[in-house]
Design an enzyme around this catalytic site. Structure first.
Site, PDB file in Angstrom:
ATOM      1  N   SER A 102      27.578  26.178 -81.288  1.00 12.88           N
ATOM      2  CA  SER A 102      27.159  24.871 -81.785  1.00 12.88           C
ATOM      3  C   SER A 102      25.637  24.817 -81.512  1.00 12.88           C
ATOM      4  O   SER A 102      25.097  25.087 -80.333  1.00 12.88           O
ATOM      5  CB  SER A 102      27.698  23.711 -81.277  1.00 12.88           C
ATOM      6  OG  SER A 102      27.096  22.633 -81.930  1.00 12.88           O
ATOM      7  N   HIS A 116      20.912  22.331 -87.948  1.00 12.31           N
ATOM      8  CA  HIS A 116      22.233  22.132 -87.399  1.00 12.31           C
ATOM      9  C   HIS A 116      23.182  23.325 -87.703  1.00 12.31           C
ATOM     10  O   HIS A 116      23.201  23.528 -88.833  1.00 12.31           O
ATOM     11  CB  HIS A 116      22.935  20.779 -87.415  1.00 12.31           C
ATOM     12  CG  HIS A 116      24.437  20.830 -87.292  1.00 12.31           C
ATOM     13  ND1 HIS A 116      25.325  21.121 -88.027  1.00 12.31           N
ATOM     14  CD2 HIS A 116      25.390  20.865 -86.031  1.00 12.31           C
ATOM     15  CE1 HIS A 116      26.446  21.133 -87.671  1.00 12.31           C
ATOM     16  NE2 HIS A 116      26.502  20.706 -86.417  1.00 12.31           N
ATOM     17  N   ASN A 118      27.177  25.411 -86.750  1.00 12.18           N
ATOM     18  CA  ASN A 118      28.415  25.508 -85.954  1.00 12.18           C
ATOM     19  C   ASN A 118      29.138  26.358 -86.560  1.00 12.18           C
ATOM     20  O   ASN A 118      29.441  26.446 -87.746  1.00 12.18           O
ATOM     21  CB  ASN A 118      28.863  24.111 -85.653  1.00 12.18           C
ATOM     22  CG  ASN A 118      30.492  24.242 -85.085  1.00 12.18           C
ATOM     23  OD1 ASN A 118      31.365  24.435 -85.678  1.00 12.18           O
ATOM     24  ND2 ASN A 118      30.278  24.090 -83.815  1.00 12.18           N
ATOM     25  N   ARG A 120      33.202  28.303 -85.569  1.00 14.83           N
ATOM     26  CA  ARG A 120      34.279  28.148 -84.626  1.00 14.83           C
ATOM     27  C   ARG A 120      35.309  28.699 -84.970  1.00 14.83           C
ATOM     28  O   ARG A 120      35.652  29.029 -86.403  1.00 14.83           O
ATOM     29  CB  ARG A 120      34.409  26.591 -84.449  1.00 14.83           C
ATOM     30  CG  ARG A 120      34.730  25.836 -85.820  1.00 14.83           C
ATOM     31  CD  ARG A 120      34.772  24.249 -85.616  1.00 14.83           C
ATOM     32  NE  ARG A 120      34.898  23.639 -86.703  1.00 14.83           N
ATOM     33  CZ  ARG A 120      34.086  23.078 -87.641  1.00 14.83           C
ATOM     34  NH1 ARG A 120      32.683  23.697 -87.594  1.00 14.83           N
ATOM     35  NH2 ARG A 120      34.309  22.776 -88.829  1.00 14.83           N
ATOM     36  N   GLY A 273      35.681  17.443 -73.430  1.00 11.74           N
ATOM     37  CA  GLY A 273      34.583  18.428 -73.389  1.00 11.74           C
ATOM     38  C   GLY A 273      33.305  18.122 -72.461  1.00 11.74           C
ATOM     39  O   GLY A 273      33.677  16.723 -71.814  1.00 11.74           O
ATOM     40  N   ARG A 274      32.627  18.818 -72.189  1.00 15.71           N
ATOM     41  CA  ARG A 274      31.520  18.419 -71.054  1.00 15.71           C
ATOM     42  C   ARG A 274      30.655  17.512 -71.914  1.00 15.71           C
ATOM     43  O   ARG A 274      29.876  17.905 -73.095  1.00 15.71           O
ATOM     44  CB  ARG A 274      30.839  19.635 -70.778  1.00 15.71           C
ATOM     45  CG  ARG A 274      29.809  19.294 -69.764  1.00 15.71           C
ATOM     46  CD  ARG A 274      29.079  20.603 -69.400  1.00 15.71           C
ATOM     47  NE  ARG A 274      28.172  20.721 -68.265  1.00 15.71           N
ATOM     48  CZ  ARG A 274      26.932  20.619 -68.572  1.00 15.71           C
ATOM     49  NH1 ARG A 274      26.535  20.888 -69.788  1.00 15.71           N
ATOM     50  NH2 ARG A 274      25.811  20.427 -67.578  1.00 15.71           N
ATOM     51  N   GLU A 276      27.583  16.297 -71.354  1.00 12.44           N
ATOM     52  CA  GLU A 276      26.093  16.573 -71.742  1.00 12.44           C
ATOM     53  C   GLU A 276      25.912  17.882 -72.857  1.00 12.44           C
ATOM     54  O   GLU A 276      24.980  17.894 -73.401  1.00 12.44           O
ATOM     55  CB  GLU A 276      25.656  17.337 -70.266  1.00 12.44           C
ATOM     56  CG  GLU A 276      25.377  16.248 -69.278  1.00 12.44           C
ATOM     57  CD  GLU A 276      24.441  15.488 -69.422  1.00 12.44           C
ATOM     58  OE1 GLU A 276      23.260  15.720 -69.940  1.00 12.44           O
ATOM     59  OE2 GLU A 276      24.625  13.971 -69.400  1.00 12.44           O
ATOM     60  N   SER A 277      26.941  18.673 -72.860  1.00 12.23           N
ATOM     61  CA  SER A 277      27.087  19.682 -74.053  1.00 12.23           C
ATOM     62  C   SER A 277      27.007  19.166 -75.247  1.00 12.23           C
ATOM     63  O   SER A 277      26.266  19.568 -76.365  1.00 12.23           O
ATOM     64  CB  SER A 277      27.926  20.836 -73.624  1.00 12.23           C
ATOM     65  OG  SER A 277      27.512  21.557 -72.341  1.00 12.23           O
TER      66      SER A 277
END
Length: 314
Positions: A102, A116, A118, A120, A273-274, A276-277
């Site tokens: 991403s 942007h 992404n 996946r 999920g994290r 910050e990411s």
């Protein structure tokens, strides 16, 4: 990063390993290309683990000559499918694996568009760890603050060229899906000028999973070609404080979409999920001005007019 791939059962496909290896390499290539364009700063790397299984490699660039903030992240997570996702997919308890890259870039100069992307891959397993569902998804889209038709045509032509190598029906189909997906329904306007969006790309009579892999990686490999020439053309253009304010107002619309509509953001939040990411996509400086309307005949008004409905750029 080998700790991310935690399955050893031979019934589980090797497509996940193949695609994960690809996005690791692609992350390196894209970061190197963007650092060269910026010329003054490097990406900061942050490795993280997900308690339920997997983790990721986050790379963030900030306060550069060109990029005010940006991230190029990869992750590969696995484990029990959360209940919220079970309901979304209409399944019971199941294990899953998901990996992807991403990317979001917020340039400093308002003449350079935000971008942007992404790409996946997702798998789901039964009780014997046999793959019962697998698909690819992704896309790329451009969000300008000032419209340069030359840039819009270049971005879309690069998307079309990548698609046409695999199926000439892909570009019009996935452009239309992009125009529909990146739509701020509560504002009744597009987030930007679109690009490609595809999801749930599964094996069928025309396309094997290997075919889909080849298509998705073709699009991924075209990113720098699609975006870097635009940045090079616009990064040194002069701009006024008023134009910078307009950029920050439009960034507000970008934030609204990501927090209200974006599937990737919601998936990350619902699978622990994290944070910050996940939220690295948000710009550092943004404004919400009450009932703001640009002047008639202005370049700002021209952009809003374009965002009222999809445009055929190629």
């Amino acid at each position: 990063m080998s700790f991310i791939l935690g399955y050893s059962n031979q019934n589980i496909s090797n497509m996940k390993d193949k695609f994960y290896a690809y996005i690791q390499k692609l992350q390196d290539q894209i970061c190197a290309g963007l650092e060269a364009v910026d010329g003054t700063t490097k990406f900061r790397e942050d490795l993280w683990k997900r308690p339920e299984g997997g983790g990721g490699r986050t790379r963030v660039i900030e306060n550069g000559n060109v990029f005010e903030k940006g991230g190029v992240n990869i992750s590969a997570v696995h484990g029990k499918l959360p209940e919220t996702m079970q309901k979304m997919f209409g399944v019971g308890e199941a294990d899953f694996f998901a990996c992807g890259l991403s990317l979001v870039l917020h340039p400093k100069n308002p003449m350079v568009p935000t971008v942007h992307v992404n790409w996946r891959y997702f798998e789901m397993y039964d009780e014997s760890e046999k793959v019962i569902e697998q698909w690819f998804g992704g896309g790329q889209d451009l969000t300008p603050y000032y419209l340069f038709e030359e840039d819009a045509k270049h971005f879309h032509q690069t998307c079309k060229t990548a698609c046409d190598k695999h199926n000439t029906e892909f570009y019009p189909k996935y452009k239309k899906q992009c125009d529909s997906y990146f739509w701020n329904a509560h504002r009744n306007e597009a987030r930007g000028i679109g690009g490609l969006f595809f999801d749930y790309c599964k094996a069928n009579e025309q396309m094997s999973m290997e075919n889909w892999y080849n298509f998705v990686t073709e699009v991924g490999n075209s990113f720098l070609e699609a975006y870097v020439p635009i940045v090079e053309r616009r990064k040194n253009l002069e701009y006024t404080p008023e134009q910078r304010t307009w950029q920050e107002i439009r960034r507000g619309r970008y934030v609204e979409f990501n927090l209200v509509h974006d599937k990737g953001t919601l998936f990350g939040l619902k699978t622990n999920g994290r944070i910050e990411s996940i939220l690295m996509s948000l710009p550092p400086h943004v404004q919400w001005v009450y009932d703001h309307h640009p002047e008639a005949g202005s370049e700002e008004k021209k952009l809003l007019k374009i965002l009222e409905k999809p445009v055929d750029w190629v």
